[in-house]
Design an enzyme around this catalytic site. Structure first.
Site, PDB file in Angstrom:
ATOM      1  N   LYS A  83       0.797  -0.933   0.169  1.00 54.29           N
ATOM      2  CA  LYS A  83       0.050  -0.052   0.065  1.00 54.29           C
ATOM      3  C   LYS A  83       1.033   1.360   0.124  1.00 54.29           C
ATOM      4  O   LYS A  83       1.646   1.491   0.991  1.00 54.29           O
ATOM      5  CB  LYS A  83      -0.956   0.051   1.322  1.00 54.29           C
ATOM      6  CG  LYS A  83      -2.211  -0.659   0.863  1.00 54.29           C
ATOM      7  CD  LYS A  83      -3.135  -0.647   2.200  1.00 54.29           C
ATOM      8  CE  LYS A  83      -4.469  -0.379   1.872  1.00 54.29           C
ATOM      9  NZ  LYS A  83      -5.316   0.030   3.077  1.00 54.29           N
TER      10      LYS A  83
HETATM   11  O1  G3P Z   1      -7.944   0.499   5.062  1.00 52.88           O
HETATM   12  C1  G3P Z   1      -8.350   1.624   4.001  1.00 52.88           C
HETATM   13  C2  G3P Z   1      -9.644   2.162   4.255  1.00 52.88           C
HETATM   14  O2  G3P Z   1     -10.652   1.188   4.101  1.00 52.88           O
HETATM   15  C3  G3P Z   1      -9.925   2.870   5.619  1.00 52.88           C
HETATM   16  O3  G3P Z   1     -11.127   3.086   5.907  1.00 52.88           O
HETATM   17  O4  G3P Z   1     -13.016   3.535   7.583  1.00 52.88           O
HETATM   18  O5  G3P Z   1     -10.432   4.211   7.921  1.00 52.88           O
HETATM   19  O6  G3P Z   1     -12.131   5.537   6.283  1.00 52.88           O
HETATM   20  P1  G3P Z   1     -11.745   4.103   6.981  1.00 52.88           P
END
Ligand code: G3P
Length: 215
Positions: A83
Site C-alpha cells: 500500500k
Molecule cells: O483501509 C483503508 C480504508 O478502508 C480505511 O477506511 O474507515 O479508515 O476510512 P476508514
C-alpha cells in the site's frame, strides 16, 4: 476484509466469500502493532488464513523510504499488495516498485486525477476512500463510478478497490458503480449477510416443521 484483527479474519474467512485482506497503520495500531517486526508477524498470520492478496502499508513518506519498505514487504508473504499513498512521492515509489514487478494497492485516493496518475505509474489497484469523502459532504461513490468509467474507456487494467466502506449500502453501490473489489469491515460483512426477513422465514419454517412433526 478491511481489518488487522486475526479473529475477525478467521471468522470472515469461514464464510467463504473473502478474496483478500487490506490493512493500514491505524488498523494495525488498533491491534497493538506499532513496528515493522510485529506488523510482519501479523501479516504472515493473516496470509496463512486467506489465500488472496494481503495489502500491507508502508509508513515512510519519502520515495526512497517507500521503495525500501515496499521491497522488504514484498518478501514477507506469497501474495503481497504494497500500500502506497496517493502523493507525489507515492507515485514515484509506485513507478519504481511496479517496474520491480511488485503489486501495488494505491491508497488514500480522493480524486479521479490521483487514480489516473496511479494507473499511469503502474498501480495494481487504486483505493478511492468513499466513506471519508462522504464524511465531508462529498459523494464518494460518484468518484468510484467516474474512475471505473474512465478506466474502461481507455482499457486501463488497474483495478478499482472501493475502500473506506461505512455500511451495507456502500457495498451495493460499489458493485453498481463497477468497482472490482470492495474492502469491508467485518461488522459490515456480517450485516451484508443478515436480513430480518430471512431470520423470520427460518423461524417460520422451523415452527411449521416442528408442528407437523408433532401431528
Ligand atoms: O483501509 C483503508 C480504508 O478502508 C480505511 O477506511 O474507515 O479508515 O476510512 P476508514
Amino acid at each position: 476484509m478491511d481489518t488487522a484483527n486475526i479473529q475477525e479474519i478467521r471468522d470472515g474467512a469461514r464464510l467463504g466469500v473473502i478474496s483478500g485482506v487490506t490493512t493500514n497503520p491505524s488498523l494495525a495500531a488498533s491491534e497493538g502493532i506499532g513496528n515493522a517486526q510485529d506488523y510482519k508477524a501479523a501479516v504472515q498470520e493473516i496470509s496463512d488464513l486467506v489465500d488472496g492478496p494481503i495489502s500491507v502499508e508502508v509508513v515512510s513518506q519519502d520515495a526512497p523510504g517507500m521503495v525500501a519498505e515496499g521491497r522488504e514487504i514484498a518478501e514477507w508473504i506469497p501474495n503481497p499488495w504494497v500500500k502506497i499513498p496517493s502523493t507525489p512521492a507515492g507515485f514515484e515509489a509506485i513507478s519504481i516498485l511496479a517496474r520491480d514487478g511488485i503489486k501495488i494497492n494505491q491508497t488514500l485516493c480522493f480524486s479521479t486525477n490521483q487514480a489516473l496518475l496511479g494507473a499511469q505509474a503502474g498501480s495494481t489497484a487504486v483505493s478511492p476512500f468513499v466513506g471519508r469523502l462522504d464524511d465531508i459532504g462529498h459523494q464518494g461513490m460518484q468518484m468510484v463510478a467516474e474512475i471505473v468509467s474512465i478506466f474502461r474507456s481507455y482499457d486501463i487494467k488497474t483495478l478499482v478497490l472501493a475502500a473506506s466502506i461505512r455500511h451495507t449500502l456502500h457495498c451495493t453501490m460499489a458493485a453498481q458503480a463497477g468497482a472490482d473489489i470492495a474492502t469491508v469491515p467485518y461488522k459490515v460483512l456480517l450485516q451484508m449477510a443478515q436480513h430480518p426477513l430471512t431470520d423470520a422465514g427460518m423461524a417460520r419454517f422451523q415452527a411449521d416443521w416442528e408442528k407437523a412433526g408433532k401431528s
